[in-house]
Design a protein around this motif. Structure first.
Motif, PDB file in Angstrom:
ATOM      1  N   PHE A 360      -6.696  -4.748   6.643  1.00  0.00           N
ATOM      2  CA  PHE A 360      -5.164  -4.331   6.615  1.00  0.00           C
ATOM      3  C   PHE A 360      -4.668  -3.906   8.002  1.00  0.00           C
ATOM      4  O   PHE A 360      -3.565  -4.268   8.289  1.00  0.00           O
ATOM      5  CB  PHE A 360      -5.012  -3.318   5.715  1.00  0.00           C
ATOM      6  CG  PHE A 360      -5.320  -3.458   4.155  1.00  0.00           C
ATOM      7  CD1 PHE A 360      -4.709  -4.524   3.574  1.00  0.00           C
ATOM      8  CD2 PHE A 360      -6.389  -2.782   3.645  1.00  0.00           C
ATOM      9  CE1 PHE A 360      -5.068  -4.631   2.157  1.00  0.00           C
ATOM     10  CE2 PHE A 360      -6.814  -3.208   2.353  1.00  0.00           C
ATOM     11  CZ  PHE A 360      -6.221  -4.103   1.656  1.00  0.00           C
ATOM     12  N   ASP A 367     -11.695  -3.098   5.078  1.00  0.00           N
ATOM     13  CA  ASP A 367     -11.080  -1.733   4.630  1.00  0.00           C
ATOM     14  C   ASP A 367     -11.034  -1.621   3.036  1.00  0.00           C
ATOM     15  O   ASP A 367     -11.335  -2.932   2.282  1.00  0.00           O
ATOM     16  CB  ASP A 367      -9.638  -1.514   4.932  1.00  0.00           C
ATOM     17  CG  ASP A 367      -9.451  -1.711   6.629  1.00  0.00           C
ATOM     18  OD1 ASP A 367     -10.492  -1.160   7.335  1.00  0.00           O
ATOM     19  OD2 ASP A 367      -8.551  -2.466   6.978  1.00  0.00           O
ATOM     20  N   HIS A 369      -8.988  -0.537  -0.806  1.00  0.00           N
ATOM     21  CA  HIS A 369      -8.037   0.242  -1.258  1.00  0.00           C
ATOM     22  C   HIS A 369      -8.299   0.523  -2.621  1.00  0.00           C
ATOM     23  O   HIS A 369      -8.664  -0.376  -3.459  1.00  0.00           O
ATOM     24  CB  HIS A 369      -6.704  -0.841  -1.263  1.00  0.00           C
ATOM     25  CG  HIS A 369      -5.461  -0.284  -2.104  1.00  0.00           C
ATOM     26  ND1 HIS A 369      -5.320  -0.832  -3.161  1.00  0.00           N
ATOM     27  CD2 HIS A 369      -4.633   0.590  -1.793  1.00  0.00           C
ATOM     28  CE1 HIS A 369      -4.151  -0.373  -3.739  1.00  0.00           C
ATOM     29  NE2 HIS A 369      -3.862   0.858  -3.013  1.00  0.00           N
ATOM     30  N   ASN A 377      -2.377   6.272  -4.539  1.00  0.00           N
ATOM     31  CA  ASN A 377      -3.457   5.350  -4.684  1.00  0.00           C
ATOM     32  C   ASN A 377      -4.258   5.825  -3.141  1.00  0.00           C
ATOM     33  O   ASN A 377      -3.199   6.453  -2.303  1.00  0.00           O
ATOM     34  CB  ASN A 377      -3.079   4.075  -4.544  1.00  0.00           C
ATOM     35  CG  ASN A 377      -2.714   3.428  -5.880  1.00  0.00           C
ATOM     36  OD1 ASN A 377      -2.864   4.143  -6.965  1.00  0.00           O
ATOM     37  ND2 ASN A 377      -1.738   2.472  -5.932  1.00  0.00           N
ATOM     38  N   LEU A 379      -6.401   4.462   0.546  1.00  0.00           N
ATOM     39  CA  LEU A 379      -6.657   3.742   1.385  1.00  0.00           C
ATOM     40  C   LEU A 379      -7.515   4.058   2.487  1.00  0.00           C
ATOM     41  O   LEU A 379      -7.265   5.131   3.322  1.00  0.00           O
ATOM     42  CB  LEU A 379      -5.687   2.639   1.916  1.00  0.00           C
ATOM     43  CG  LEU A 379      -5.939   1.436   2.873  1.00  0.00           C
ATOM     44  CD1 LEU A 379      -4.791   0.492   2.958  1.00  0.00           C
ATOM     45  CD2 LEU A 379      -6.435   1.661   4.184  1.00  0.00           C
ATOM     46  N   ALA A 381      -9.856   3.130   5.979  1.00  0.00           N
ATOM     47  CA  ALA A 381      -9.906   2.141   6.762  1.00  0.00           C
ATOM     48  C   ALA A 381     -11.229   2.372   7.570  1.00  0.00           C
ATOM     49  O   ALA A 381     -11.787   3.362   8.052  1.00  0.00           O
ATOM     50  CB  ALA A 381      -8.753   2.327   7.649  1.00  0.00           C
ATOM     51  N   ASN A 390      -9.259   8.002   5.993  1.00  0.00           N
ATOM     52  CA  ASN A 390      -8.174   8.049   5.097  1.00  0.00           C
ATOM     53  C   ASN A 390      -6.944   7.710   5.648  1.00  0.00           C
ATOM     54  O   ASN A 390      -6.477   8.640   6.314  1.00  0.00           O
ATOM     55  CB  ASN A 390      -8.432   9.162   4.409  1.00  0.00           C
ATOM     56  CG  ASN A 390      -7.392   9.259   2.970  1.00  0.00           C
ATOM     57  OD1 ASN A 390      -6.480   8.361   2.792  1.00  0.00           O
ATOM     58  ND2 ASN A 390      -7.937   9.867   1.875  1.00  0.00           N
ATOM     59  N   SER A 392      -4.170   6.583   3.802  1.00  0.00           N
ATOM     60  CA  SER A 392      -3.311   6.328   2.508  1.00  0.00           C
ATOM     61  C   SER A 392      -1.795   6.735   2.832  1.00  0.00           C
ATOM     62  O   SER A 392      -1.021   6.026   2.583  1.00  0.00           O
ATOM     63  CB  SER A 392      -3.650   7.268   1.396  1.00  0.00           C
ATOM     64  OG  SER A 392      -5.237   6.993   1.037  1.00  0.00           O
ATOM     65  N   ALA A 395      -0.500   4.143   5.678  1.00  0.00           N
ATOM     66  CA  ALA A 395      -0.250   2.999   5.201  1.00  0.00           C
ATOM     67  C   ALA A 395       1.166   3.121   4.246  1.00  0.00           C
ATOM     68  O   ALA A 395       1.668   1.974   3.606  1.00  0.00           O
ATOM     69  CB  ALA A 395      -1.348   2.421   4.329  1.00  0.00           C
ATOM     70  N   THR A 407      -5.813  -4.233  -8.560  1.00  0.00           N
ATOM     71  CA  THR A 407      -5.279  -4.210  -7.148  1.00  0.00           C
ATOM     72  C   THR A 407      -5.861  -5.445  -6.368  1.00  0.00           C
ATOM     73  O   THR A 407      -7.049  -5.838  -6.816  1.00  0.00           O
ATOM     74  CB  THR A 407      -5.353  -3.010  -6.371  1.00  0.00           C
ATOM     75  OG1 THR A 407      -4.702  -3.406  -5.126  1.00  0.00           O
ATOM     76  CG2 THR A 407      -6.681  -2.534  -6.380  1.00  0.00           C
ATOM     77  N   LEU A 420      -0.824  -6.181  -0.283  1.00  0.00           N
ATOM     78  CA  LEU A 420      -1.383  -5.607  -1.507  1.00  0.00           C
ATOM     79  C   LEU A 420      -0.475  -5.602  -2.722  1.00  0.00           C
ATOM     80  O   LEU A 420       0.711  -5.315  -2.585  1.00  0.00           O
ATOM     81  CB  LEU A 420      -1.722  -4.011  -1.286  1.00  0.00           C
ATOM     82  CG  LEU A 420      -2.931  -3.833  -0.778  1.00  0.00           C
ATOM     83  CD1 LEU A 420      -2.827  -2.153  -0.089  1.00  0.00           C
ATOM     84  CD2 LEU A 420      -4.122  -4.106  -1.417  1.00  0.00           C
TER      85      LEU A 420
END
Length: 630
Positions: A360, A367, A369, A377, A379, A381, A390, A392, A395, A407, A420
């Motif tokens: 991403f 990464d 998700h 949720n 994410l 990386a 982290n 999240s 993003a 997803t 996404l």
């Protein structure tokens, strides 16, 4: 006396090309007074043979013909990511080219939404689930008959539990083959992962069940399957989650990891023995997790050319912080595993459901998700140094309030960044557009993907073979939906079919990186992903306005590499490992059949001739013929 071929017809000063003809077929006699004539490229993209004085466009030259003229495509509207629009040639457009002859207008650069087309494309399948709390019925877009298009597998049919098998005719229209597949009703089957376990050239199906023995179906061809569960030794019983395929021990045979959702059940890892049977080795290798796993992900997180194992676990939040209660990452150390969850930062703890793999932030590392309960949720990386961060909140995907399940990551608009799609069973589905920097933007409403339903499982693939990725969605008490992508075709793309080494025919675990100018992207070939589902096993890249790939780098599991250059965009290419170069029928011997194919492939490389490009320079010439020589 000479005869004008029927392939061209002269009408006054206009030579109409009706079919390919020799260079002389469109030559025109001199005009009045002997004035030379030639091809004239006019603004609408057509070609006329006329005098230079009468040419209202670009005069190619005296005695030129419309057959030999290289008339450029007319200019059209070009929409950039910042919303601006200009009328330029397609080759000069760095954004979305709207088509030859189009103009900038108030609506020229509007996003074209997805359209739901399941019924008109021949898919009518009502999902209800089975007899337990399966939480979703998986779907797969996979080529079951090796004809180059994605067929459809569905589960959870209302009433009879029939596993849906739909044949794609190559245009994105389907024929229902369910009744004659030999697959018995399986009302409790709810996840699917496909791979060619027996090296016979077609994809076989592994289905998990809810508190019943899982089912393994061998593909016999012509959309008929045989249950080989008992013979293969893979009928483990548990509250089955998702499964995924990989050659974890690099022996050339594809193995499968199976998740189970209950603390009383452990997960399974079935090692392929190469004789049609498997050996269960999860406990022996230390990966028999009992952490309510929903989905396994095989991914080379550390770039050492073997596949590591990540588990998306539905953790009980009150247990977070206690040993073992978190998502798990097992590093592959040459066929054995080491738990590196904590030291890598991959040990996030929440109710982790579905998982999507994508780069991403485009740093060329995969990464992850994950969907979650209402806290939001997650994410993480990949930093490229063996750790995850982290991201999240950065993003913008951690909005609370809804329960996420499936997803998928893919570049829907071909701008070169993976987006996404996230589905929920108690709220509005979301589509996060990736503009190239965080945060991602939810544009589900603009794309007509903001469905409110009990949505669980989804898969992506190029259903209609137009170069962009479409979606299949399964929701409870709803008919399976097919969303056709209408935006991606505005920009350039490339797709790759990977040929693997040895008996890993599909090249599971291969990483492919492409470069256009200074832009680099990477994709990883997964078999079993998202949530209980499987995407089409063709790697897909959006290229913006790039028409040629400056570099293609391929790394097969085990570390074999190739580098290619000069391949055209908007094409499906097949990527061959060194062991298959020049060998048309794959018999391991270069003979007259192969050398004849080399001769027929001379020139710029084209689909079907990729294996003849030994040095990967984008053409087939005498250098390649020399390299092929036995």
């Amino acid at each position: 006396m000479w005869t004008v071929p029927l392939k061209s017809v002269a009408v006054g000063s206009l030579c109409l090309i009706l079919a390919q003809a020799g260079p002389s077929s469109c030559s025109a006699p001199p005009g009045n007074g002997g004035t030379p004539r030639g091809a004239c490229c006019v603004g609408d993209g057509t070609c006329q043979v006329t005098t230079e004085a009468s040419c209202s466009g670009s005069y190619v030259g005296d005695d030129s013909t419309c057959e030999t003229a290289d008339c450029p495509e007319p200019n059209g509207a070009c929409c950039l990511d910042d919303g601006s629009c200009s009328v330029v040639a397609r080759t000069a457009c760095d954004g979305a080219f709207q088509g030859a002859g189009t103009a900038c207008s108030a609506t020229a650069c509007a996003i074209s939404p997805f359209t739901e087309e399941a019924a008109q494309r021949g898919v009518d399948y009502l999902v209800i689930f089975g007899r337990g709390d399966e939480a979703g019925s998986g779907v797969a877009l996979i080529d079951l008959d090796n004809d180059g298009d994605a067929d459809l597998v569905t589960m959870g049919h209302v009433g009879d539990g029939a596993v849906g098998i739909f044949e794609n005719d190559g245009t994105g229209n389907f024929t229902d083959r369910t009744a004659n597949t030999g697959i018995p009703p399986l009302p409790d089957a709810h996840s699917v992962a496909a791979a060619d376990y027996d090296d016979d050239g077609d994809l076989d199906l592994y289905l998990t069940q809810w508190n019943l023995a899982n089912v393994f179906l061998r593909n016999d061809g012509n959309f008929h399957f045989t249950d080989v569960t008992a013979a293969a030794g893979v009928g483990g019983v548990g509250y089955g989650g998702g499964s995924a395929w990989a050659d974890y021990d690099s022996d050339g045979l594809v193995d499968i990891y199976v998740c189970n959702w209950e603390y009383t059940d452990r997960n399974f890892l079935y090692r392929n023995l190469g004789d049609g049977t498997f050996e269960e080795v999860a406990e022996a290798l230390g990966v028999a997790s009992r952490e309510r796993s929903y989905q396994p992900i095989w991914i080379d997180y550390d770039g050492d050319a073997d596949l590591d194992l990540y588990l998306s676990n539905d953790n009980v939040l009150s247990l977070c912080g206690q040993p073992g209660h978190h998502n798990e990452l097992f590093r592959n150390d040459g066929g054995t595993f080491t738990d590196v969850s904590t030291e890598t930062g991959a040990d996030v703890c929440f109710n982790s459901m579905g998982a999507a793999v994508g780069d991403f932030d485009r740093n060329l590392w995969p990464d992850l998700h994950f969907t979650n309960l209402p806290p939001g949720n997650v994410l993480i990386a990949n930093q490229g140094d063996g750790t995850f961060l982290n991201q999240s909140a950065a993003a913008g995907i951690d909005q609370p309030g809804e329960l996420g399940w499936g997803t998928v990551a893919f570049d829907y608009d071909h701008n070169g960044f993976e987006d996404l799609y996230v589905v929920f069973n108690n709220g509005v589905n979301r589509f996060y557009d990736n503009p190239g920097t965080f945060p991602l933007q939810n544009i589900a409403r603009q794309l007509d993907l903001d469905l409110v339903a009990e949505s669980y499982c989804l898969a992506s693939g190029d259903i209609d073979l137009d170069g962009d990725l479409d979606l299949v969605l399964s929701s409870r008490q709803e008919r399976v939906r097919i969303y056709i992508n209408n935006e991606g075709q505005k920009r350039d793309w490339v797709k790759f079919k990977v040929v693997g080494e040895g008996r890993n025919r599909g090249g599971i675990g291969t990483a492919v990186q492409v470069r256009t100018g200074e832009v680099r992207q990477v994709r990883h070939l997964l078999f079993g992903n998202n949530y209980k589902s499987q995407n089409e096993t063709i790697l897909h890249f959006g290229l913006g306005g790039a028409r040629v790939l400056d570099e293609i780098s391929i790394v097969w599991p085990g570390g074999t590499t190739r580098t290619l250059s000069g391949y055209a965009a908007d094409t499906l290419w097949t990527l061959y490992p060194p062991e298959r170069l020049g060998d048309v029928n794959g018999d391991g011997v270069i003979n007259a059949t192969d050398t004849a194919a080399m001769t027929n492939c001379q020139g710029d490389v084209r689909p079907g001739c990729e294996m003849m490009d030994y040095n990967g320079d984008g053409d087939v010439d005498s250098t390649d013929a020399t390299l092929q020589a036995p």
